[in-house]
Design an enzyme around this catalytic site. Structure first.
Site, mmCIF file in Angstrom:
data_model
loop_
_atom_site.group_PDB
_atom_site.id
_atom_site.type_symbol
_atom_site.label_atom_id
_atom_site.label_comp_id
_atom_site.label_asym_id
_atom_site.label_seq_id
_atom_site.Cartn_x
_atom_site.Cartn_y
_atom_site.Cartn_z
ATOM 1 N N LYS A 42 -54.234 16.081 30.994
ATOM 2 C CA LYS A 42 -54.111 17.522 30.785
ATOM 3 C C LYS A 42 -54.935 17.936 29.569
ATOM 4 C CE LYS A 42 -49.857 16.731 28.185
ATOM 5 N NZ LYS A 42 -48.419 17.055 28.038
ATOM 6 N N ARG A 135 -36.714 20.807 26.837
ATOM 7 C CA ARG A 135 -37.973 21.419 27.175
ATOM 8 C C ARG A 135 -37.927 21.635 28.681
ATOM 9 N NH1 ARG A 135 -43.706 18.807 25.262
ATOM 10 N NH2 ARG A 135 -43.311 17.549 27.103
ATOM 11 N N TYR A 251 -66.348 28.464 0.167
ATOM 12 C CA TYR A 251 -65.470 29.630 0.018
ATOM 13 C C TYR A 251 -64.415 29.413 -1.060
ATOM 14 C CZ TYR A 251 -67.200 32.099 4.156
ATOM 15 O OH TYR A 251 -67.973 32.779 5.055
ATOM 16 N N MET A 299 -66.008 28.159 8.987
ATOM 17 C CA MET A 299 -65.855 28.318 10.427
ATOM 18 C C MET A 299 -66.835 27.444 11.204
ATOM 19 S SD MET A 299 -66.200 31.740 12.801
ATOM 20 C CE MET A 299 -64.829 32.588 12.009
#
Length: 351
Positions: A42, A135, A251, A299
């Site tokens: 998956k 779940r 940053y 990013m």
């Protein structure tokens, strides 16, 4: 002027080790004992590419595959001839028409899903029982035998909540599932994921469903040394520059150089899955030379200390240290997140 361009390679790639993937499955199959060893593919094969993973593992001998959704199953059907493919999220009303004609099987997990399948005269299916995770699945305290009566169940399964640690819930879940398996007829029974396989034969039943360990994750200490790394992200250097003593990097100026140093700027960042948890903690490799991450991950860009690699320049490829247990410890992310978060801008190259 040119009217078209050939497709150039991306400036970042995943180097994917076919031999390591197949080795990991074979080790897990051996650890599964008499149980058949399947594969959870998956989330696009945990980020590696589900079609390629299915192809490589089927060649290694795997015959049972598990995906989350019908869209994932649909994409794999051209490769699934002769293989077993189960859809773990069952069937919504929206999925029913496709599920009735698909060779993939739904994993039914609610009374409504069972009623939906029965009313549509659905064929073979799998069933999920919740034994303590709260779940997906029928409640283990309910009359599971009555709820599933008349279904053609291929695999009755449950899922361990705490197999990667020593929580006593695992043994409780195993006993609950063993009791239900005595009451509910099915062709086979399945409880264990990667970590569950490592808990021993009492947890194996008829089919195991490893995921993480296939792709290089180490689910429990007794798997260390046996599981091989499959995924190595690699990125090109966009620029080499000198950072002078007293300059800040990245940053928010979280790193200040205490000496003149070389920095390499790489074409990878948190949009690609190399998340900010690696800021000031991650490592990049130039061969066997470790280059620490400087400042915050951006990013699309990453800054590393290249002082120990005077030969590194623009256009060179560097490897990200992505040994999953080590990278998880450095970043604070789980091994699962490190895999499934790998973005779509990578060229995925199997070697």
């Amino acid at each position: 002027m040119p009217t078209g361009f050939s497709s150039a390679p991306a400036p970042l790639r995943l180097s994917l080790d076919t031999a390591a993937l197949e080795h990991n499955w074979r080790w897990l199959a051996q650890m599964s004992g008499r149980a058949t060893c399947g594969a959870a593919i998956k989330a696009n094969g945990y980020g590696l590419g589900a079609a390629e993973v299915m192809g490589h593992l089927s060649q290694a001998g795997c015959r049972d595959f598990f995906v989350a959704t019908w869209a994932e199953a649909r994409a794999l059907l051209p490769l699934a001839d002769g293989l077993s493919l189960s859809v773990l999220h069952g069937i919504r009303n929206e999925d029913l028409a496709e599920a009735l004609t698909s060779p993939a099987r739904p994993v039914l997990s609610t009374p409504d899903q069972i009623a939906r399948w029965r009313n549509a005269n659905g064929g073979p299916c799998d069933v999920m029982v919740d034994t303590g995770m709260n779940r997906l699945g029928l409640d283990w305290r309910s009359d599971v035998a009555q709820a599933t009566g008349g279904l053609n169940i291929i695999t009755l399964m449950s899922h361990l909540a705490c197999a990667d640690d020593d929580n006593p819930l695992s043994a409780i879940q195993q006993r609950r599932f063993a009791a239900i398996a005595q009451q509910v007829p099915a062709e086979r029974y399945s409880l264990s994921n990667s970590a569950g396989i490592c808990l021993g034969s009492d947890y194996h039943f008829g089919v195991t469903r490893p995921g993480l360990a296939l792709y290089g994750g180490v689910p429990r200490p007794n798997a260390a040394g046996h599981i091989r790394q499959v995924v190595t992200p690699q990125a090109q250097v966009l620029q080499r520059r000198t950072v002078q003593a007293g300059d800040t990097v990245g940053y928010n100026a979280t790193f200040t150089a205490t000496r003149d140093m070389a920095a390499a700027i790489l074409n990878i960042g948190y949009a690609d899955g190399y998340l900010r948890g690696f800021s000031g903690r991650g490592m990049v490799l130039a061969g066997d030379r470790p280059l620490p991450v400087l400042g915050r991950v951006s990013m699309d860009l990453l800054i590393v200390d290249a002082s120990l690699a005077p030969d590194i320049s623009e256009g060179d490829w560097l490897s990200i240290d992505y040994d999953l247990p080590r990278a998880a410890a450095a970043s604070g992310l789980s091994q699962y997140e490190l895999l499934t978060g790998l973005g779509q801008r990578f060229d995925r190259i199997w070697t």
